[in-house]
Design an enzyme around this catalytic site. Structure first.
Site, PDB file in Angstrom:
ATOM      1  N   TYR A 150      -0.966  28.439  45.037  1.00 50.38           N
ATOM      2  CA  TYR A 150       0.342  27.902  44.710  1.00 50.38           C
ATOM      3  C   TYR A 150       0.758  28.160  43.270  1.00 50.38           C
ATOM      4  O   TYR A 150       1.900  27.971  42.915  1.00 50.38           O
ATOM      5  CB  TYR A 150       0.386  26.396  45.010  1.00 50.38           C
ATOM      6  CG  TYR A 150       0.639  26.142  46.465  1.00 50.38           C
ATOM      7  CD1 TYR A 150      -0.408  26.168  47.383  1.00 50.38           C
ATOM      8  CD2 TYR A 150       1.921  25.922  46.938  1.00 50.38           C
ATOM      9  CE1 TYR A 150      -0.179  25.978  48.720  1.00 50.38           C
ATOM     10  CE2 TYR A 150       2.147  25.724  48.277  1.00 50.38           C
ATOM     11  CZ  TYR A 150       1.093  25.745  49.166  1.00 50.38           C
ATOM     12  OH  TYR A 150       1.342  25.562  50.494  1.00 50.38           O
ATOM     13  N   ASP A 200       4.619  19.978  55.545  1.00 44.52           N
ATOM     14  CA  ASP A 200       3.406  19.306  55.077  1.00 44.52           C
ATOM     15  C   ASP A 200       3.429  18.840  53.621  1.00 44.52           C
ATOM     16  O   ASP A 200       2.478  18.217  53.150  1.00 44.52           O
ATOM     17  CB  ASP A 200       2.191  20.223  55.300  1.00 44.52           C
ATOM     18  CG  ASP A 200       2.345  21.590  54.627  1.00 44.52           C
ATOM     19  OD1 ASP A 200       3.070  21.694  53.615  1.00 44.52           O
ATOM     20  OD2 ASP A 200       1.728  22.560  55.115  1.00 44.52           O
ATOM     21  N   HIS A 233      12.704  22.793  57.466  1.00 44.29           N
ATOM     22  CA  HIS A 233      12.425  22.040  58.695  1.00 44.29           C
ATOM     23  C   HIS A 233      12.030  20.598  58.413  1.00 44.29           C
ATOM     24  O   HIS A 233      11.426  19.938  59.251  1.00 44.29           O
ATOM     25  CB  HIS A 233      11.329  22.742  59.510  1.00 44.29           C
ATOM     26  CG  HIS A 233      11.780  24.057  60.086  1.00 44.29           C
ATOM     27  ND1 HIS A 233      10.914  25.094  60.367  1.00 44.29           N
ATOM     28  CD2 HIS A 233      13.019  24.510  60.411  1.00 44.29           C
ATOM     29  CE1 HIS A 233      11.614  26.124  60.848  1.00 44.29           C
ATOM     30  NE2 HIS A 233      12.885  25.789  60.871  1.00 44.29           N
ATOM     31  N   CYS A 280      18.530   9.622  57.262  1.00 48.48           N
ATOM     32  CA  CYS A 280      19.553   8.788  57.907  1.00 48.48           C
ATOM     33  C   CYS A 280      20.268   9.597  58.984  1.00 48.48           C
ATOM     34  O   CYS A 280      20.700  10.727  58.733  1.00 48.48           O
ATOM     35  CB  CYS A 280      20.543   8.296  56.862  1.00 48.48           C
ATOM     36  SG  CYS A 280      21.931   7.398  57.589  1.00 48.48           S
ATOM     37  N   THR A 318       4.598  33.766  57.062  1.00 47.62           N
ATOM     38  CA  THR A 318       5.455  33.376  58.187  1.00 47.62           C
ATOM     39  C   THR A 318       5.552  34.525  59.176  1.00 47.62           C
ATOM     40  O   THR A 318       5.619  35.693  58.777  1.00 47.62           O
ATOM     41  CB  THR A 318       6.873  32.940  57.733  1.00 47.62           C
ATOM     42  OG1 THR A 318       7.676  32.691  58.897  1.00 47.62           O
ATOM     43  CG2 THR A 318       7.557  33.961  56.845  1.00 47.62           C
TER      44      THR A 318
HETATM   45  P1  NAD Z   1       3.586  30.898  62.404  1.00 42.66           P
HETATM   46  O1  NAD Z   1       2.423  30.112  62.847  1.00 42.66           O
HETATM   47  O2  NAD Z   1       4.532  31.386  63.422  1.00 42.66           O
HETATM   48  O3  NAD Z   1       3.070  32.177  61.605  1.00 42.66           O
HETATM   49  C1  NAD Z   1       2.137  32.091  60.570  1.00 42.66           C
HETATM   50  C2  NAD Z   1       2.047  33.461  59.932  1.00 42.66           C
HETATM   51  O4  NAD Z   1       1.236  33.359  58.775  1.00 42.66           O
HETATM   52  C3  NAD Z   1       1.402  34.506  60.846  1.00 42.66           C
HETATM   53  O5  NAD Z   1       2.173  35.685  60.762  1.00 42.66           O
HETATM   54  C4  NAD Z   1      -0.001  34.698  60.252  1.00 42.66           C
HETATM   55  O6  NAD Z   1      -0.427  36.024  60.368  1.00 42.66           O
HETATM   56  C5  NAD Z   1       0.230  34.352  58.801  1.00 42.66           C
HETATM   57  N1  NAD Z   1      -0.924  33.759  58.117  1.00 42.66           N
HETATM   58  C6  NAD Z   1      -1.696  32.737  58.531  1.00 42.66           C
HETATM   59  N2  NAD Z   1      -2.585  32.404  57.596  1.00 42.66           N
HETATM   60  C7  NAD Z   1      -2.386  33.252  56.549  1.00 42.66           C
HETATM   61  C8  NAD Z   1      -3.012  33.410  55.280  1.00 42.66           C
HETATM   62  N3  NAD Z   1      -4.006  32.629  54.881  1.00 42.66           N
HETATM   63  N4  NAD Z   1      -2.562  34.393  54.464  1.00 42.66           N
HETATM   64  C9  NAD Z   1      -1.547  35.206  54.841  1.00 42.66           C
HETATM   65  N5  NAD Z   1      -0.914  35.103  56.033  1.00 42.66           N
HETATM   66  C10 NAD Z   1      -1.334  34.124  56.875  1.00 42.66           C
HETATM   67  O7  NAD Z   1       4.319  30.032  61.273  1.00 42.66           O
HETATM   68  P2  NAD Z   1       5.845  30.002  60.825  1.00 42.66           P
HETATM   69  O8  NAD Z   1       6.383  31.363  60.722  1.00 42.66           O
HETATM   70  O9  NAD Z   1       5.902  29.102  59.649  1.00 42.66           O
HETATM   71  O10 NAD Z   1       6.583  29.296  62.046  1.00 42.66           O
HETATM   72  C11 NAD Z   1       6.040  28.122  62.630  1.00 42.66           C
HETATM   73  C12 NAD Z   1       6.930  26.888  62.613  1.00 42.66           C
HETATM   74  O11 NAD Z   1       6.103  25.769  62.868  1.00 42.66           O
HETATM   75  C13 NAD Z   1       7.550  26.665  61.258  1.00 42.66           C
HETATM   76  O12 NAD Z   1       8.889  26.593  61.460  1.00 42.66           O
HETATM   77  C14 NAD Z   1       6.987  25.326  60.757  1.00 42.66           C
HETATM   78  O13 NAD Z   1       8.042  24.386  60.641  1.00 42.66           O
HETATM   79  C15 NAD Z   1       6.087  24.803  61.825  1.00 42.66           C
HETATM   80  N6  NAD Z   1       4.684  24.599  61.350  1.00 42.66           N
HETATM   81  C16 NAD Z   1       4.460  24.022  60.147  1.00 42.66           C
HETATM   82  C17 NAD Z   1       3.177  23.869  59.674  1.00 42.66           C
HETATM   83  C18 NAD Z   1       2.988  23.220  58.314  1.00 42.66           C
HETATM   84  O14 NAD Z   1       3.820  22.442  57.870  1.00 42.66           O
HETATM   85  N7  NAD Z   1       1.899  23.543  57.614  1.00 42.66           N
HETATM   86  C19 NAD Z   1       2.088  24.294  60.436  1.00 42.66           C
HETATM   87  C20 NAD Z   1       2.357  24.892  61.707  1.00 42.66           C
HETATM   88  C21 NAD Z   1       3.672  25.042  62.137  1.00 42.66           C
HETATM   89 ZN    ZN Z   2      22.931   6.618  55.629  1.00 44.37          ZN
END
Ligand code: NAD
Ligand code: ZN
Length: 221
Positions: A54, A69, A84, A92, A157
């Site tokens: 980060y 998260d 999201h 609200c 993503t």
């Molecule tokens: P996704 O699960 O569809 O895709 C994750 C992507 O990240 C994949 O392409 C994978 O290859 C890549 N990846 C995984 N670990 C990695 C790493 N260590 N280094 C580099 N690349 C890595 O996730 P998305 O595209 O965010 O879509 C999923 C939806 O689900 C999102 O809209 C989100 O809101 C939700 N979600 C959120 C969380 C969270 O808050 N941590 C977790 C799961 C899903």
């Molecule tokens: Zn309100």
């Protein structure tokens, strides 16, 4: 991991007027939160990874995240747009105001509906579920960033969830450079939305980019 591409990305970041990040579940996997579509569970939980990866977000003007998260904020990033929503907030249903969930522990304990402090309407969890629309404020701010940026770093993503996946496409159309960090190719790689992809673990690639960014910045002073 290609050291040439690390240098290229670092230089792009240093030269950018307005660099933003667009992140997904893959940025959190190394902190022990599984993603949806990536091959999860192939490495062990590394609590240090969160902080290391980060660090790069300090040089970005905004971070648009699909994650719910709260890890970007925990790592100290500012201007995080939670596309999201967040598991740590309530929103609200009438005026859209958000409040920390922790402020409503009494209501939750007494099984009372938490009420908006501004308009007294019921509050719901801030997380946006699959069929729900994206709240207008975060939608507008995120698309404004995509239109304003000249560099978008797309990290962890699969870029298949819409409308979020539209953001790198908008950035590209407006002439921004789009750089992906992912260990697999995605539709935006294949459709040449991203200019190049740094393939591998975000927790390893991002700190390497930060190192080079620091070097380049030192040189320019
Ligand atoms: P996704 O699960 O569809 O895709 C994750 C992507 O990240 C994949 O392409 C994978 O290859 C890549 N990846 C995984 N670990 C990695 C790493 N260590 N280094 C580099 N690349 C890595 O996730 P998305 O595209 O965010 O879509 C999923 C939806 O689900 C999102 O809209 C989100 O809101 C939700 N979600 C959120 C969380 C969270 O808050 N941590 C977790 C799961 C899903
Ligand atoms: Zn309100």
């Amino acid at each position: 991991m290609d050291p040439g591409l690390i240098r290229r990305c670092a230089a792009d970041l240093v030269n950018a007027r307005h660099a933003v990040a667009f992140t997904g579940a893959g940025i959190s996997t190394e902190s022990g939160i599984p993603d949806f579509r990536g091959p999860s569970g192939i490495w062990t939980k590394d609590p240090e990874a969160e902080r290391r990866s980060y660090e790069i977000f300090g040089i970005l003007k905004a971070i648009i995240t699909q994650n719910i998260d709260g890890l970007h904020q925990k790592a100290g990033s500012k201007n995080v747009l939670e596309f999201h929503g967040s598991i740590y907030k309530l929103r609200c249903i009438y005026c859209g105001c958000r409040f920390p969930r922790s402020e409503f522990e009494v209501e939750v304990r007494e099984k009372k509906v938490p009420l908006c402090r501004k308009c007294r309407s019921p509050l719901k969890v801030d997380v946006v579920y699959f069929t729900e629309p994206i709240p207008g404020d975060v939608y507008e701010l995120s698309f404004a960033e995509a239109m304003k940026c000249d560099l978008m770093l797309v990290c962890g993503t699969s870029a298949v969830v819409y409308p979020a996946a539209e953001l790198p496409r908008v950035a590209k159309r407006r002439g921004a450079r789009v750089v992906e960090v992912n260990f697999e190719e995605t539709p935006i790689t294949r459709e040449h939305i991203s200019d190049y992809i740094l393939k591998g673990k975000a927790g390893e690639i991002l700190p390497k980019i930060v190192e080079v960014v620091k070097e380049l910045r030192k040189k320019s002073f």
